[in-house]
Enzyme design. Structure first.
Site, PDB file in Angstrom:
ATOM      1  N   ASP A 101     137.588  80.149 -33.896  1.00  0.00           N
ATOM      2  CA  ASP A 101     137.277  80.031 -32.468  1.00  0.00           C
ATOM      3  C   ASP A 101     136.181  78.992 -32.278  1.00  0.00           C
ATOM      4  O   ASP A 101     135.472  78.640 -33.223  1.00  0.00           O
ATOM      5  CB  ASP A 101     136.836  81.380 -31.884  1.00  0.00           C
ATOM      6  N   GLU A 166     133.593  84.474 -33.644  1.00  0.00           N
ATOM      7  CA  GLU A 166     132.201  84.283 -34.088  1.00  0.00           C
ATOM      8  C   GLU A 166     131.348  83.751 -32.950  1.00  0.00           C
ATOM      9  O   GLU A 166     130.199  84.163 -32.776  1.00  0.00           O
ATOM     10  CB  GLU A 166     132.156  83.320 -35.279  1.00  0.00           C
TER      11      GLU A 166
END
Ligand code: BES
Ligand code: MN
Length: 464
Positions: A101, A166
């Protein structure tokens, strides 16, 4: 190991040969806008998990799964990819971490190119996630491809774990660890999500700061009133908020909150001219705080206002604002628990309420700091691999950023050796506009990781 030099040069040749394809796969990943922040379309995060899973399957890992665990509020977490090749009996297992991500792109006008259309300029590849952390994903893929090309049968188990949230604080990570503990268990954990010292000089990250954020609200009136009729005896909430925020630093720019821990000065420092250039500090703007620059970044707290809710200029009228709020982000050095740091911050804000204004604190995220136990066998192996890949000895560095799940991981696997590596350099502009990765550095990271895996395979059992 007399064949080490020969294996290293063979691996280097394989990395050079496979690099164009690796770069093109990185570019495909960057084209997927996998922003994990809630306001963005999560279908892209699912799409990037699919691509990462395919890359890992192609890299020769037989068991590839896309997994989700629940977040504390019960909603599903972002898709993580777990890809494994089990260790032969008695051999160690290495867990390779990265995240697929990315941060939101921010204002597109501040980018020189489209954030999700990778563009190479000189040795740098620009695009959101090109460095943080899709380059980390490709470092793992590249190392596995290089080792496959070398064709040795390595006595090491490999688990690649590529997380999808994250940048949103890994909200489902603790549950994920509970749900998939056995799949993640490892002797050595390589977290490829940090930075090197500078282009040409590798680094092992031995400390990271923790993080506390939240919103402080200042209320002074039950409702807005005319600024001519009431202005003077009543200070508006925007001004009161500014006064409160101004108490957070002393005149030298040090954080002025009692009860925050300050660690020892680091052994290396960050050159001021380089720091000014890397951060884009405008000419004439002085640095805040005292002591070494590295200490201000790694071992001292830092406090920033990262958002303000106040009347916008477009909506401004001659009224006294009844309320205003600021989102604060506090970086906490190793040695202090984020909960204790938050208590200190809250106490400071309440004690400094200007003119008796109502001050309330709404807690946000908390993440723990990390400090490596220095000189494990795995760290020595990593330093040797870096030295071979770069032709320069690596430095041990701290980092001012945070990777909070590392502390959670260490709680569950206390015997594991953690190696925090990465592909970024000080000019990568992670989270900012015009993020980029240095392709020459990526090539070296791939080689270093392949060398490290080979070395761990030669270590007997779990390195201490
Ligand atoms: N890769 C960074 C951490 C980092 C930053 C390492 C700078 C080395 C240098 C990571 O992806 C990150 O940005 N983490 C967040 C954590 C937060 C969302 C809980 C951070 O530090 O803001
Ligand atoms: Mn990252």
């Amino acid at each position: 190991m007399a064949d080490d030099a020969a294996a290293a040069s063979a691996l280097r040749a394989h990395v050079d040969a496979l690099f164009p394809a690796l770069q093109s796969d990185l570019e495909s990943l960057v084209r997927i806008p996998s922003v994990s922040a809630a306001a963005f379309d999560q279908a892209h995060v699912a799409a990037s998990a699919d691509v990462v899973a395919a890359l890992l399957r192609d890299a020769g890992l037989p068991d590839v799964q896309i997994l989700r665990s629940a977040r504390p509020d019960g909603s599903p977490g972002a898709p993580a990819v777990v890809a494994r090749r089990l260790a032969p009996q008695g051999a160690p297992t290495v867990l390779l971490y990265a995240h697929h991500d990315v941060q939101p792109p921010g204002d597109a006008a501040t980018w020189a190119t489209d954030p999700f259309e990778p563009v190479q300029v000189g040795e740098r590849l620009f695009g959101r996630g090109a460095a943080d952390d899709k380059a980390g994903v490709m470092a793992h893929v590249g190392a596995l491809r290089a080792l496959a090309a070398l064709g040795e049968d390595l006595a090491v188990g490999v688990t690649v774990f590529v997380e999808g949230e994250e940048e949103s604080g890994s909200p489902s990570f603790l549950q994920f660890l509970t749900d998939h503990r056995d799949a993640l268990e490892a002797d050595v954990i390589v977290v490829a999500d940090s930075t090197n010292w500078k282009v040409g000089v590798p680094a092992l990250t031995t400390s990271l700061r923790g993080l506390v954020d939240g919103v402080v609200e200042v209320e002074v009136l039950g409702h807005a009133v005319h600024s001519g009729m009431f202005g003077g005896p009543v200070l508006d909430a925007n001004t009161q908020l500014a006064r409160l925020v101004a108490t957070l630093h002393d005149d030298a720019g040090n954080v002025a909150v009692d009860g925050l821990v300050v660690g020892a000065e680091p052994e290396v420092d960050y050159d001021e001219a380089a720091f000014r250039a890397d951060s884009g500090l405008l000419d004439g703007v002085r640095l805040a705080g005292e002591g070494t620059i590295a200490g201000r970044l790694w071992t001292k707290p830092a406090l920033s206002v990262i958002g303000i809710d106040a009347t916008s200029i477009a909506h401004a009228s001659n009224t006294i604002a009844p309320r205003a709020a600021a989102k604060l982000s506090l970086r906490v050095p190793p040695g202090q628990d984020p909960a204790a740091a938050e208590d200190a911050l809250r106490a400071h804000l309440e004690a400094h309420a200007p003119f008796g204004a109502r001050v309330t604190w709404k807690p946000g995220e908390q993440g723990k700091a990390f400090h490596a136990v220095e000189d494990s066998a795995a760290m020595r192996a990593a330093r040797a691999a870096f030295a071979t890949a770069w032709g320069t000895e690596p430095v041990d560095i701290g980092v001012g950023g945070s990777i909070p799940f590392i502390a959670d991981l260490l709680e569950v696997f206390p015997a594991a050796a953690i190696l925090v590596t990465g592909v970024e350099d000080p000019d990568s502009r992670a989270h900012g506009a015009n993020e980029s990765v240095h392709l020459g550095e990526l090539r070296k990271v791939v080689l270093a990781e392949a060398l490290l895996l080979r070395q761990v395979a030669g270590l007997s059992g779990a390195p201490a």
